[in-house]
Design a protein around this motif. Structure first.
Motif, PDB file in Angstrom:
ATOM      1  N   THR A  15      -1.582  16.693  -1.046  1.00  0.00           N
ATOM      2  CA  THR A  15      -3.033  16.686  -0.603  1.00  0.00           C
ATOM      3  C   THR A  15      -3.189  16.088   0.685  1.00  0.00           C
ATOM      4  N   ILE A  45       0.012  10.647  -2.948  1.00  0.00           N
ATOM      5  CA  ILE A  45      -0.845   9.505  -3.068  1.00  0.00           C
ATOM      6  C   ILE A  45      -2.203  10.092  -3.447  1.00  0.00           C
ATOM      7  N   THR A  46      -2.858  10.965  -3.006  1.00  0.00           N
ATOM      8  CA  THR A  46      -4.002  11.545  -3.434  1.00  0.00           C
ATOM      9  C   THR A  46      -3.626  12.682  -4.208  1.00  0.00           C
ATOM     10  N   PHE A 101      -1.996  12.283   7.769  1.00  0.00           N
ATOM     11  CA  PHE A 101      -1.202  11.662   6.733  1.00  0.00           C
ATOM     12  C   PHE A 101       0.268  12.247   7.125  1.00  0.00           C
ATOM     13  N   GLN A 157      -4.895   2.626  -5.230  1.00  0.00           N
ATOM     14  CA  GLN A 157      -6.384   2.727  -5.088  1.00  0.00           C
ATOM     15  C   GLN A 157      -6.887   4.067  -5.232  1.00  0.00           C
ATOM     16  N   LYS A 158      -6.056   5.271  -5.922  1.00  0.00           N
ATOM     17  CA  LYS A 158      -6.572   6.421  -5.651  1.00  0.00           C
ATOM     18  C   LYS A 158      -6.815   6.872  -6.939  1.00  0.00           C
ATOM     19  N   SER A 165      -5.035  13.964   2.869  1.00  0.00           N
ATOM     20  CA  SER A 165      -6.454  13.344   2.606  1.00  0.00           C
ATOM     21  C   SER A 165      -7.333  13.427   3.835  1.00  0.00           C
ATOM     22  N   ARG A 167       1.914  10.560   9.749  1.00  0.00           N
ATOM     23  CA  ARG A 167       2.411   9.202   9.556  1.00  0.00           C
ATOM     24  C   ARG A 167       3.970   9.411   9.154  1.00  0.00           C
ATOM     25  N   MET A 221       6.206   5.196   1.469  1.00  0.00           N
ATOM     26  CA  MET A 221       6.496   6.236   2.298  1.00  0.00           C
ATOM     27  C   MET A 221       7.774   5.344   3.211  1.00  0.00           C
ATOM     28  N   SER A 276       0.860  -1.227  -0.043  1.00  0.00           N
ATOM     29  CA  SER A 276       0.063  -0.009   0.019  1.00  0.00           C
ATOM     30  C   SER A 276       0.967   1.282   0.080  1.00  0.00           C
ATOM     31  N   GLY A 277       0.471   2.361  -0.204  1.00  0.00           N
ATOM     32  CA  GLY A 277       1.079   3.695  -0.149  1.00  0.00           C
ATOM     33  C   GLY A 277       2.295   3.699   0.993  1.00  0.00           C
ATOM     34  N   THR A 278       1.875   3.348   2.107  1.00  0.00           N
ATOM     35  CA  THR A 278       2.703   3.547   3.287  1.00  0.00           C
ATOM     36  C   THR A 278       3.990   2.640   2.971  1.00  0.00           C
ATOM     37  N   ASP A 314       4.453  12.975  -0.522  1.00  0.00           N
ATOM     38  CA  ASP A 314       3.372  12.106  -0.361  1.00  0.00           C
ATOM     39  C   ASP A 314       2.291  12.504  -1.546  1.00  0.00           C
TER      40      ASP A 314
HETATM   41  C1  LIG Z   1      -4.205   6.665   0.963  1.00  0.00           C
HETATM   42  C2  LIG Z   1      -3.207   7.764   1.560  1.00  0.00           C
HETATM   43  C3  LIG Z   1      -1.996   7.248   1.928  1.00  0.00           C
HETATM   44  C4  LIG Z   1      -1.621   5.611   1.941  1.00  0.00           C
HETATM   45  O1  LIG Z   1      -2.349   4.881   2.663  1.00  0.00           O
HETATM   46  P1  LIG Z   1      -2.087   3.338   2.305  1.00  0.00           P
HETATM   47  O2  LIG Z   1      -3.416   2.818   3.166  1.00  0.00           O
HETATM   48  O3  LIG Z   1      -1.114   3.024   3.057  1.00  0.00           O
HETATM   49  O4  LIG Z   1      -2.326   3.048   1.065  1.00  0.00           O
HETATM   50  C5  LIG Z   1      -0.936   7.994   2.385  1.00  0.00           C
HETATM   51  N1  LIG Z   1      -1.049   9.397   2.152  1.00  0.00           N
HETATM   52  C6  LIG Z   1      -2.488   9.751   1.633  1.00  0.00           C
HETATM   53  C7  LIG Z   1      -2.175  11.332   1.619  1.00  0.00           C
HETATM   54  C8  LIG Z   1      -3.315   9.125   1.483  1.00  0.00           C
HETATM   55  O5  LIG Z   1      -4.393   9.722   0.913  1.00  0.00           O
END
Ligand SMILES: *Cc1c(COP(=O)(O)O)cnc(C)c1O
Length: 398
Positions: free
Chosen positions: A136, A167-168, A89, A190-191, A138, A92, A67, A62-64, A165
């Motif tokens: 952004t 991701i969005t 985020f 998934q975005k 999220s 994180r 990261m 996943s995105g994390t 990041d």
């Molecule tokens: C979705 C998202 C993530 C990553 O989340 P995962 O659940 O690990 O895919 C990270 N940063 C932002 C800004 C997000 O929207």
């Protein structure tokens, strides 16, 4: 009435049907010439999607996960890093940098705010080894000034890594990744890419590859240098998420079609699509007397709307789901109950946008017990749409 299940969450997002079909029928082994050809084509297309000439890697996580790679590959324990945060985020980044033993300098803006360039200027020193931020956020619906912060970081030289990041942010925001000097920019499947969760990707600058020669944080699965070597041969270091690659190829073809055969133009069209849906949604919310959670710099990826006084946003989320099959997101952490979030990134069209606003009128009437003037949100959104179309028409004629 019938209720179709529809996701309006900022990840996972609605799936592109062509990508689902591509996945369902896919069964290539990853150490074959056919898969290597697909893998290489996807990585090349991903450069165009991100808008970079830098190396692009796509990992099964996943995105994390990426990261984490951005911390473990670019830092050594004890390195001073600057984390810019204004939401869940951003936090994180703080937690990841701490987990790898970085000395974390934190700049926090309140939830809902955008990060002010002047504040960053006060915190930033050239000794900072890396800056971590979101494009952004999220969790709040805020957009941050990546370009401004990139200028600040690059003006200080080549010793600070800039990690975004996005991701969005990717597919919803115009970036000049190479021109602004972003060292690592991260996205997730998934975005805006309209496929299921399971892949995360990044573009890595030459400066970042050089940094990796000397950094000492532990890494194994997420060793980006290993992935780079494998990618040069059309493979990934470990088993790739093969069927998600098939989905990704189909999604990139769809974006290319949006640009009449030009992937970069398709990316711009996808961004503009999210921008317009977001603008329609903001106008609809305002017309119902609702307040945005991040009014100063709202993102195109999603709109976070404050719950009306005395209403827990959980009730709104529940009512959307139970009456209309629409899944919107509640607030995260301390924001739970205070806001709800409607996504615009990826596969959303005019009817999705008008539909969710029409549903919002009913949802509000139910949860507040006060009748909403039906059509108010829809009308405001229609006006935004019509104005946008008139402008597009003018620019075509000009
Ligand atoms: C979705 C998202 C993530 C990553 O989340 P995962 O659940 O690990 O895919 C990270 N940063 C932002 C800004 C997000 O929207």
């Amino acid at each position: 009435m019938l209720r179709k299940n529809r996701l309006f969450t900022p990840g996972p997002t609605p799936l592109l049907p062509a990508a689902q079909t591509a996945m369902a029928s896919f069964s290539l082994h990853h150490r074959t010439g056919d898969f290597r050809a697909l893998f290489t084509r996807v990585l090349t297309d991903m450069k165009e999607f991100i808008g970079t000439k830098n190396d692009v890697l796509v990992l099964a996580c996943s995105g994390t996960g990426v990261m984490e790679a951005a911390v473990s590959n670019l830092t050594s324990p004890g390195d001073k890093v600057l984390v810019l945060t204004a939401g869940k985020f951003g936090e994180r980044w703080r937690d990841l940098a701490k987990a790898f033993g970085c000395s974390v300098e934190l700049f926090s803006a309140p939830y809902g705010a955008t990060i002010s360039l002047d504040d960053v200027r006060r915190k930033f020193t050239p000794e900072v080894r890396a800056v971590y931020m979101q494009a952004t956020e999220s969790s709040t619906g805020a957009r941050h000034d990546v370009e401004g912060i990139a200028k600040l970081v690059r003006a200080a030289g080549d010793e600070t890594m800039l990690v975004i990041d996005a991701i969005t942010g990717l597919g919803t925001t115009h970036f000049n990744v190479d021109g602004w000097g972003i060292d690592l920019i991260i996205g997730g499947s998934q975005k805006a890419l309209m496929i299921p969760p399971g892949l995360a990707y990044c573009a890595v600058s030459e400066r970042a590859w050089k940094r990796m020669e000397s950094t000492k944080s532990p890494r194994y699965y997420f060793d980006l240098r290993k992935e780079r070597k494998a990618a040069a041969k059309g493979e990934s270091a470990y088993t790739p998420a093969t069927s998600l690659f098939a989905a990704l190829a189909a999604a990139l073809d769809y974006v290319r079609q949006m640009g009449d055969g030009d992937l970069a133009a398709g990316r711009e069209a996808l961004i503009n699509n999210a921008e317009l849906a977001a603008e329609m949604t903001r106008a609809g919310a305002h017309a119902l007397g609702l307040q945005l959670f991040a009014p100063s710099a709202p993102a195109a990826a999603l709109t976070a709307i404050q719950s009306p006084a005395g209403v827990d946003s959980g009730q709104i989320v529940k009512e959307f789901r139970e009456s209309f099959g629409a899944v919107v997101a509640n607030g995260q952490g301390e924001m739970k109950g205070k806001l709800f979030r409607i996504a615009h990134l990826g596969y959303y069209d005019y009817l999705d946008t008008i539909g969710i606003l029409a549903a919002l009128e009913h949802v509000l009437t139910t949860v507040t017990g006060k009748p909403v003037p039906y059509g108010a949100a829809v009308r405001a959104a229609q006006e935004v749409y019509a104005k946008h179309n008139a402008q597009t028409q003018e620019s075509v004629e000009a």
